[in-house]
Motif scaffolding. Structure first.
Motif, PDB file in Angstrom:
ATOM      1  N   ILE A  96      34.729  30.224  38.258  1.00  0.00           N
ATOM      2  CA  ILE A  96      35.933  30.569  39.021  1.00  0.00           C
ATOM      3  C   ILE A  96      35.604  31.646  40.045  1.00  0.00           C
ATOM      4  O   ILE A  96      35.920  31.519  41.233  1.00  0.00           O
ATOM      5  N   ARG A  97      34.957  32.714  39.594  1.00  0.00           N
ATOM      6  CA  ARG A  97      34.642  33.814  40.514  1.00  0.00           C
ATOM      7  C   ARG A  97      33.741  33.345  41.654  1.00  0.00           C
ATOM      8  O   ARG A  97      33.960  33.685  42.814  1.00  0.00           O
ATOM      9  N   ASP A 156      46.160  32.955  33.053  1.00  0.00           N
ATOM     10  CA  ASP A 156      45.007  33.860  33.074  1.00  0.00           C
ATOM     11  C   ASP A 156      43.906  33.336  33.992  1.00  0.00           C
ATOM     12  O   ASP A 156      43.300  34.107  34.745  1.00  0.00           O
ATOM     13  N   ALA A 157      43.625  32.036  33.941  1.00  0.00           N
ATOM     14  CA  ALA A 157      42.580  31.463  34.787  1.00  0.00           C
ATOM     15  C   ALA A 157      42.921  31.642  36.270  1.00  0.00           C
ATOM     16  O   ALA A 157      42.064  32.049  37.064  1.00  0.00           O
ATOM     17  N   LEU A 158      44.163  31.372  36.621  1.00  0.00           N
ATOM     18  CA  LEU A 158      44.563  31.519  38.024  1.00  0.00           C
ATOM     19  C   LEU A 158      44.633  32.992  38.426  1.00  0.00           C
ATOM     20  O   LEU A 158      44.237  33.351  39.539  1.00  0.00           O
ATOM     21  N   ALA A 159      45.094  33.846  37.536  1.00  0.00           N
ATOM     22  CA  ALA A 159      45.130  35.285  37.843  1.00  0.00           C
ATOM     23  C   ALA A 159      43.715  35.820  38.063  1.00  0.00           C
ATOM     24  O   ALA A 159      43.490  36.659  38.942  1.00  0.00           O
ATOM     25  N   HIS A 160      42.763  35.321  37.290  1.00  0.00           N
ATOM     26  CA  HIS A 160      41.371  35.737  37.468  1.00  0.00           C
ATOM     27  C   HIS A 160      40.912  35.389  38.887  1.00  0.00           C
ATOM     28  O   HIS A 160      40.261  36.190  39.549  1.00  0.00           O
ATOM     29  N   ALA A 161      41.293  34.210  39.343  1.00  0.00           N
ATOM     30  CA  ALA A 161      40.943  33.777  40.693  1.00  0.00           C
ATOM     31  C   ALA A 161      41.644  34.616  41.750  1.00  0.00           C
ATOM     32  O   ALA A 161      41.012  35.054  42.720  1.00  0.00           O
ATOM     33  N   THR A 162      42.927  34.847  41.580  1.00  0.00           N
ATOM     34  CA  THR A 162      43.654  35.601  42.606  1.00  0.00           C
ATOM     35  C   THR A 162      43.235  37.067  42.624  1.00  0.00           C
ATOM     36  O   THR A 162      43.310  37.701  43.680  1.00  0.00           O
ATOM     37  N   PHE A 191      41.911  22.768  38.817  1.00  0.00           N
ATOM     38  CA  PHE A 191      43.288  23.210  39.016  1.00  0.00           C
ATOM     39  C   PHE A 191      43.322  24.557  39.741  1.00  0.00           C
ATOM     40  O   PHE A 191      44.085  24.751  40.702  1.00  0.00           O
ATOM     41  N   VAL A 192      42.510  25.493  39.279  1.00  0.00           N
ATOM     42  CA  VAL A 192      42.478  26.830  39.878  1.00  0.00           C
ATOM     43  C   VAL A 192      42.101  26.729  41.355  1.00  0.00           C
ATOM     44  O   VAL A 192      42.735  27.356  42.215  1.00  0.00           O
ATOM     45  N   MET A 193      41.099  25.931  41.662  1.00  0.00           N
ATOM     46  CA  MET A 193      40.682  25.826  43.057  1.00  0.00           C
ATOM     47  C   MET A 193      41.738  25.123  43.905  1.00  0.00           C
ATOM     48  O   MET A 193      41.941  25.494  45.055  1.00  0.00           O
ATOM     49  N   GLN A 231      40.597  47.503  32.716  1.00  0.00           N
ATOM     50  CA  GLN A 231      41.319  46.748  31.683  1.00  0.00           C
ATOM     51  C   GLN A 231      41.178  45.234  31.914  1.00  0.00           C
ATOM     52  O   GLN A 231      41.025  44.475  30.950  1.00  0.00           O
ATOM     53  N   SER A 232      41.200  44.815  33.149  1.00  0.00           N
ATOM     54  CA  SER A 232      41.036  43.401  33.469  1.00  0.00           C
ATOM     55  C   SER A 232      39.642  42.916  33.072  1.00  0.00           C
ATOM     56  O   SER A 232      39.493  41.848  32.463  1.00  0.00           O
ATOM     57  N   ILE A 233      38.623  43.689  33.388  1.00  0.00           N
ATOM     58  CA  ILE A 233      37.253  43.334  33.012  1.00  0.00           C
ATOM     59  C   ILE A 233      37.146  43.195  31.497  1.00  0.00           C
ATOM     60  O   ILE A 233      36.585  42.220  30.986  1.00  0.00           O
TER      61      ILE A 233
END
Length: 176
Positions: free
Chosen positions: A68-69, A152-158, A121-123, A49-51
Protein backbone atom coordinates in the motif's frame (compact mmCIF):
# COMPACT_ATOMS: atom_id res chain seq x y z
CA UNK A 1 17.03 20.85 5.54
CA UNK A 2 13.39 21.38 6.40
CA UNK A 3 11.78 24.80 6.13
CA UNK A 4 10.53 24.41 9.70
CA UNK A 5 12.45 23.46 12.80
CA UNK A 6 12.40 19.74 13.53
CA UNK A 7 14.00 17.75 16.32
CA UNK A 8 17.23 16.34 14.92
CA UNK A 9 18.00 12.82 16.16
CA UNK A 10 21.26 13.86 17.82
CA UNK A 11 19.47 16.66 19.72
CA UNK A 12 16.34 14.75 20.72
CA UNK A 13 15.19 14.77 24.33
CA UNK A 14 12.16 13.48 26.19
CA UNK A 15 9.42 11.88 24.11
CA UNK A 16 11.19 12.55 20.80
CA UNK A 17 14.34 10.78 22.04
CA UNK A 18 12.33 7.80 23.28
CA UNK A 19 10.53 7.51 19.93
CA UNK A 20 13.71 7.94 17.90
CA UNK A 21 15.59 5.39 20.02
CA UNK A 22 12.76 2.88 19.62
CA UNK A 23 12.68 3.38 15.85
CA UNK A 24 16.43 2.96 15.59
CA UNK A 25 16.35 -0.20 17.69
CA UNK A 26 13.48 -1.75 15.71
CA UNK A 27 13.94 -0.43 12.18
CA UNK A 28 17.51 0.84 12.09
CA UNK A 29 16.33 4.20 10.77
CA UNK A 30 14.29 7.20 11.84
CA UNK A 31 11.95 7.85 8.90
CA UNK A 32 11.98 11.41 7.60
CA UNK A 33 8.18 11.81 8.02
CA UNK A 34 8.56 10.96 11.71
CA UNK A 35 11.34 13.52 12.03
CA UNK A 36 9.19 16.12 10.27
CA UNK A 37 6.33 15.39 12.68
CA UNK A 38 8.66 16.30 15.55
CA UNK A 39 8.01 19.97 14.72
CA UNK A 40 4.76 19.49 16.65
CA UNK A 41 4.73 17.32 19.80
CA UNK A 42 1.09 16.42 19.13
CA UNK A 43 1.84 15.44 15.54
CA UNK A 44 4.87 13.40 16.60
CA UNK A 45 2.72 11.49 19.08
CA UNK A 46 -0.01 10.93 16.49
CA UNK A 47 2.42 9.63 13.84
CA UNK A 48 4.12 7.42 16.42
CA UNK A 49 0.81 5.96 17.56
CA UNK A 50 -0.07 5.23 13.93
CA UNK A 51 3.25 3.46 13.35
CA UNK A 52 2.73 1.36 16.46
CA UNK A 53 -0.87 0.53 15.57
CA UNK A 54 -0.11 -0.61 12.05
CA UNK A 55 3.00 -2.54 13.05
CA UNK A 56 0.79 -4.74 15.25
CA UNK A 57 -2.34 -4.80 13.12
CA UNK A 58 -4.03 -8.17 13.53
CA UNK A 59 -5.23 -8.46 9.92
CA UNK A 60 -3.19 -6.13 7.72
CA UNK A 61 0.20 -7.78 7.34
CA UNK A 62 3.59 -6.27 6.70
CA UNK A 63 3.59 -7.25 3.01
CA UNK A 64 0.19 -5.72 2.36
CA UNK A 65 0.98 -2.52 4.25
CA UNK A 66 4.36 -2.18 2.47
CA UNK A 67 2.58 -2.66 -0.87
CA UNK A 68 0.00 0.00 0.00
CA UNK A 69 2.69 2.48 1.00
CA UNK A 70 4.77 1.78 -2.09
CA UNK A 71 1.91 2.09 -4.57
CA UNK A 72 0.55 5.26 -2.95
CA UNK A 73 4.04 6.77 -2.87
CA UNK A 74 4.35 5.98 -6.58
CA UNK A 75 0.90 7.40 -7.36
CA UNK A 76 1.63 10.69 -5.58
CA UNK A 77 5.24 10.99 -6.73
CA UNK A 78 6.30 10.68 -3.11
CA UNK A 79 9.97 9.98 -3.80
CA UNK A 80 10.75 10.17 -0.09
CA UNK A 81 9.00 6.85 0.50
CA UNK A 82 9.07 5.10 -2.86
CA UNK A 83 12.65 3.89 -2.48
CA UNK A 84 12.28 2.96 1.17
CA UNK A 85 9.17 0.86 0.62
CA UNK A 86 10.56 -0.70 -2.56
CA UNK A 87 13.51 -1.88 -0.48
CA UNK A 88 11.12 -3.31 2.10
CA UNK A 89 9.30 -5.20 -0.65
CA UNK A 90 12.61 -6.57 -1.95
CA UNK A 91 13.57 -7.63 1.57
CA UNK A 92 10.35 -9.64 1.59
CA UNK A 93 11.50 -11.48 -1.53
CA UNK A 94 9.86 -9.47 -4.31
CA UNK A 95 11.83 -9.03 -7.51
CA UNK A 96 11.90 -5.90 -9.65
CA UNK A 97 9.59 -7.75 -12.04
CA UNK A 98 7.12 -8.48 -9.22
CA UNK A 99 7.08 -4.81 -8.28
CA UNK A 100 6.56 -3.63 -11.87
CA UNK A 101 3.66 -6.07 -12.28
CA UNK A 102 2.11 -4.77 -9.03
CA UNK A 103 2.53 -1.17 -10.22
CA UNK A 104 0.63 -1.98 -13.42
CA UNK A 105 -2.11 -3.91 -11.64
CA UNK A 106 -2.45 -4.36 -7.86
CA UNK A 107 -4.29 -7.62 -8.57
CA UNK A 108 -0.93 -8.97 -9.77
CA UNK A 109 0.78 -8.26 -6.45
CA UNK A 110 2.50 -11.32 -4.96
CA UNK A 111 0.09 -11.45 -2.03
CA UNK A 112 -2.73 -13.74 -0.97
CA UNK A 113 -5.93 -13.36 -3.01
CA UNK A 114 -7.78 -11.51 -0.27
CA UNK A 115 -4.84 -9.14 0.26
CA UNK A 116 -4.64 -8.41 -3.46
CA UNK A 117 -8.34 -7.55 -3.39
CA UNK A 118 -7.97 -5.03 -0.57
CA UNK A 119 -4.84 -3.57 -2.22
CA UNK A 120 -6.76 -3.09 -5.48
CA UNK A 121 -9.66 -1.53 -3.56
CA UNK A 122 -7.33 0.89 -1.76
CA UNK A 123 -5.70 1.96 -5.00
CA UNK A 124 -9.08 2.42 -6.69
CA UNK A 125 -10.19 4.58 -3.76
CA UNK A 126 -6.96 6.60 -3.82
CA UNK A 127 -7.12 7.20 -7.58
CA UNK A 128 -10.90 7.54 -8.08
CA UNK A 129 -12.76 7.73 -4.77
CA UNK A 130 -16.04 8.62 -6.45
CA UNK A 131 -15.89 5.36 -8.43
CA UNK A 132 -16.05 3.17 -5.31
CA UNK A 133 -19.39 1.40 -5.03
CA UNK A 134 -21.13 -0.70 -2.42
CA UNK A 135 -20.28 -3.76 -4.50
CA UNK A 136 -16.57 -3.06 -4.01
CA UNK A 137 -16.98 -3.12 -0.24
CA UNK A 138 -19.30 -6.13 -0.41
CA UNK A 139 -16.63 -8.04 -2.34
CA UNK A 140 -14.14 -7.35 0.46
CA UNK A 141 -16.69 -8.48 3.06
CA UNK A 142 -17.16 -11.70 1.08
CA UNK A 143 -13.41 -12.29 1.39
CA UNK A 144 -13.55 -11.88 5.16
CA UNK A 145 -12.46 -8.28 5.55
CA UNK A 146 -14.24 -6.30 8.26
CA UNK A 147 -15.26 -2.67 7.99
CA UNK A 148 -12.49 -1.89 10.47
CA UNK A 149 -9.89 -3.62 8.27
CA UNK A 150 -11.13 -1.82 5.16
CA UNK A 151 -11.09 1.56 6.91
CA UNK A 152 -7.62 0.91 8.34
CA UNK A 153 -6.19 -0.12 4.96
CA UNK A 154 -7.53 3.01 3.27
CA UNK A 155 -6.52 5.25 6.18
CA UNK A 156 -2.99 3.85 5.91
CA UNK A 157 -2.98 4.92 2.26
CA UNK A 158 -4.42 8.36 2.87
CA UNK A 159 -1.90 8.96 5.66
CA UNK A 160 0.78 8.51 2.99
CA UNK A 161 -0.87 11.21 0.88
CA UNK A 162 -0.93 13.66 3.78
CA UNK A 163 2.66 12.83 4.64
CA UNK A 164 3.68 13.38 1.03
CA UNK A 165 2.18 16.87 1.04
CA UNK A 166 3.88 17.73 4.33
CA UNK A 167 7.26 16.41 3.16
CA UNK A 168 7.08 18.28 -0.15
CA UNK A 169 5.87 21.51 1.44
CA UNK A 170 8.54 21.62 4.13
CA UNK A 171 11.29 20.39 1.79
CA UNK A 172 12.34 17.30 3.67
CA UNK A 173 14.74 15.73 1.22
CA UNK A 174 15.53 12.48 3.00
CA UNK A 175 14.05 9.08 2.31
CA UNK A 176 11.39 7.70 4.62
Amino acid sequence: MALIQIVEPDKAKGQAKEIYDTMLANAGVIPAPLQLASASPWMLDMVWQSIQYFSRHPDLGFGLLSSIRYLVAQQYDYAFCTGFNKNLLKMQGLSDEDIVKMEKDPLDAPLEDRERAVLAFVMKAVKTPDAVKKEDVDQLHDLGWTDSDIMDALAHATNMIGSSILMKTFKMDQEC
